[in-house]
Write an enzyme that holds these catalytic residues in place. Structure first.
Site, mmCIF file in Angstrom:
data_model
loop_
_atom_site.group_PDB
_atom_site.id
_atom_site.type_symbol
_atom_site.label_atom_id
_atom_site.label_comp_id
_atom_site.label_asym_id
_atom_site.label_seq_id
_atom_site.Cartn_x
_atom_site.Cartn_y
_atom_site.Cartn_z
ATOM 1 N N TRP A 127 0.874 -1.187 0.000
ATOM 2 C CA TRP A 127 0.000 0.000 0.000
ATOM 3 C C TRP A 127 0.906 1.231 0.000
ATOM 4 C CZ3 TRP A 127 -2.035 2.888 4.675
ATOM 5 C CH2 TRP A 127 -3.089 3.745 4.325
ATOM 6 N N ASP A 208 -0.224 -5.552 9.246
ATOM 7 C CA ASP A 208 -1.289 -4.614 8.901
ATOM 8 C C ASP A 208 -2.487 -5.451 8.457
ATOM 9 O OD1 ASP A 208 -2.950 -2.673 7.920
ATOM 10 O OD2 ASP A 208 -1.572 -1.908 6.395
ATOM 11 N N ALA A 210 -6.244 -4.958 7.509
ATOM 12 C CA ALA A 210 -7.270 -3.944 7.234
ATOM 13 C C ALA A 210 -8.519 -4.540 6.591
ATOM 14 C CB ALA A 210 -6.693 -2.869 6.311
ATOM 15 N N LYS A 243 -13.265 -1.228 6.751
ATOM 16 C CA LYS A 243 -13.865 -2.064 5.712
ATOM 17 C C LYS A 243 -14.855 -3.060 6.281
ATOM 18 C CE LYS A 243 -10.426 -0.273 3.235
ATOM 19 N NZ LYS A 243 -9.331 0.570 3.694
HETATM 20 C C1 LMR Z 1 -7.006 1.776 -0.595
HETATM 21 O O1 LMR Z 1 -5.935 1.156 -0.642
HETATM 22 O O2 LMR Z 1 -7.615 2.141 -1.607
HETATM 23 C C2 LMR Z 1 -7.627 2.088 0.749
HETATM 24 O O3 LMR Z 1 -6.817 1.600 1.752
HETATM 25 C C3 LMR Z 1 -7.977 3.510 0.914
HETATM 26 C C4 LMR Z 1 -6.802 4.409 1.113
HETATM 27 O O4 LMR Z 1 -6.848 5.208 2.058
HETATM 28 O O5 LMR Z 1 -5.847 4.374 0.334
#
Ligand code: LMR
Length: 394
Positions: A127, A208, A210, A243
């Site tokens: 991410w 992590d 999520a 989520k």
């Molecule tokens: C994403 O990866 O799209 C989500 O985790 C939202 C974000 O804040 O980036």
């Protein structure tokens, strides 16, 4: 003073959100930001959340501060949801945070305090906000291989070879489930091997998580996190309720720090409270109270779990439909990986040019690395995406 500021690099996910909003085409398709959408394109408030909020409105008689760590009923409930009985509670320090991102930030601050020289190892890809926050905090990071572009699955040999190079005391960030951005995840056996390696290296795992409940189910998605927590003496966990409870804007999450012995908990927990105080003082309470209301009421909890299962199965069906559609249209099985991936995302393996072509010609918005949000699809748009993928030459 302000004239000295330089423009900041824009966040790719948020930039794409804005571009989608501005696109006037009525038939545009949003597969960008990781927000769940139903078949009508809505992000509904879950039934149990609505009911919990109704009860709060009726019963809550104060908005006075709670505590720096948040409401203990919330942090206990989250600890149990994520860890089950993997670790005795007297080794687990928990603090409420503003969302999963707040938990990641607090975990990194904790690492910076406790082990300022440590390198934080990130999956490649990960991410984008992981490396961004690490850089902002002036910390060291390195990558380990994770995704095999050819098979669109986990490059486990590459991952293990790279993690073999980590130093004692380095931190390894792992996605607990539903890897973002690839959708490719470790098997049970691979989690065991990662745990063996981290133990052998004296590394600190930082998980992590999520998307618990979006992959194979609430307990199954916590498998890797529980295994690491059980087997390693220390572990940091950042968890989000955005989520699985659909309460994105309420900013609800927790950081957990598992210490080797119960005797270390007061200082660890005190440090989490201190870090909250420095960064934002008391954590947000509304989302946390909604989550606690749901998790501690058997009826609400059962209804939440049922709706989460519907959501999860809906995404699995969309994955299967897209893989089937591509199999039929391409007369090959090269897109079957989409059905094997788990969570909200799949990385298709398209080039940035192919991604741009799909956006320009078909109004299909996905992240530049070809990450799609599967939940952005529906029965009508699956064939459109399949054809666009093939027309773009993926
Ligand atoms: C994403 O990866 O799209 C989500 O985790 C939202 C974000 O804040 O980036």
């Amino acid at each position: 003073m302000l004239e000295t500021l330089k423009p900041q690099a824009a966040d790719k996910i948020l930039t794409l959100m804005a571009a989608y909003r501005e696109d006037p085409r009525a038939d545009k398709i949003d597969l960008g930001v990781g927000v769940y959408k139903d078949a009508e394109g809505r992000t509904p408030v879950m039934r149990a959340v609505k009911e919990a909020e109704r009860r709060l409105v009726e019963q809550q008689d104060t908005k006075a501060y709670v505590g720096l760590l948040g409401d203990p009923a919330f942090t206990d409930a989250m600890r149990d949801l994520i860890l089950g009985d993997a670790v005795p509670a007297d080794r687990v320090s928990v603090a409420a945070t503003p969302g999963g991102t707040g938990a990641i930030r607090q975990a990194l601050e904790l690492i910076k305090m406790a082990a300022p020289g440590a390198t934080v190892w990130l999956s490649n890809p990960t991410w984008p906000n992981h490396p961004s926050i690490i850089k902002y905090l002036g910390m060291k990071s390195a990558d380990y291989r994770y995704f095999d572009e050819a098979t669109r699955n986990v490059d486990f040999d590459g991952m293990m070879a790279d993690l073999d190079g980590i130093a004692k005391g380095d931190v390894v960030l792992l996605h607990g489930c539903c890897h973002n951005p690839t959708g490719a995840n470790l098997t049970h056996e691979q989690w065991e091997k990662v745990a063996d390696l981290l133990i052998a290296k004296g590394a600190i795992p930082f998980i992590d998580i999520a998307y618990q409940g979006f992959g194979d189910g609430l307990d199954e998605d916590a498998f890797g996190t529980r295994l690491i927590a059980r087997r390693l003496p220390e572990c940091l966990i950042a968890a989000s309720c955005s989520k699985n409870f659909g309460i994105y804007r309420e900013r609800t999450g927790v950081i957990m720090a598992i210490s080797p012995e119960a005797g270390m908990k007061p200082v660890t927990q005190g440090t989490l409270a201190y870090l909250n105080r420095q960064n934002f003082s008391f954590p947000p309470d509304h989302g946390a109270r909604v989550v606690t209301t749901i998790l501690t009421d058997p009826e609400l909890r059962a209804d939440w779990m049922a709706e989460l299962e519907e959501t999860r199965n809906g995404m699995l069906a969309l994955r299967q439909n897209l893989a089937d559609e591509l199999r039929q249209r391409s007369n090959s099985d090269r897109f079957d990986f989409i059905a094997g991936h788990r969570g909200m995302f799949s990385r298709l393996g398209a080039t940035p040019e192919q991604v741009e072509k799909m956006r320009a010609e078909n109004g299909i918005y996905m992240i530049g690395d070809s990450r799609i949000n599967v939940a952005g699809l529906n029965a009508k748009t699956v064939p459109l995406l399949a054809q666009a993928i093939l027309d773009a030459g993926v």
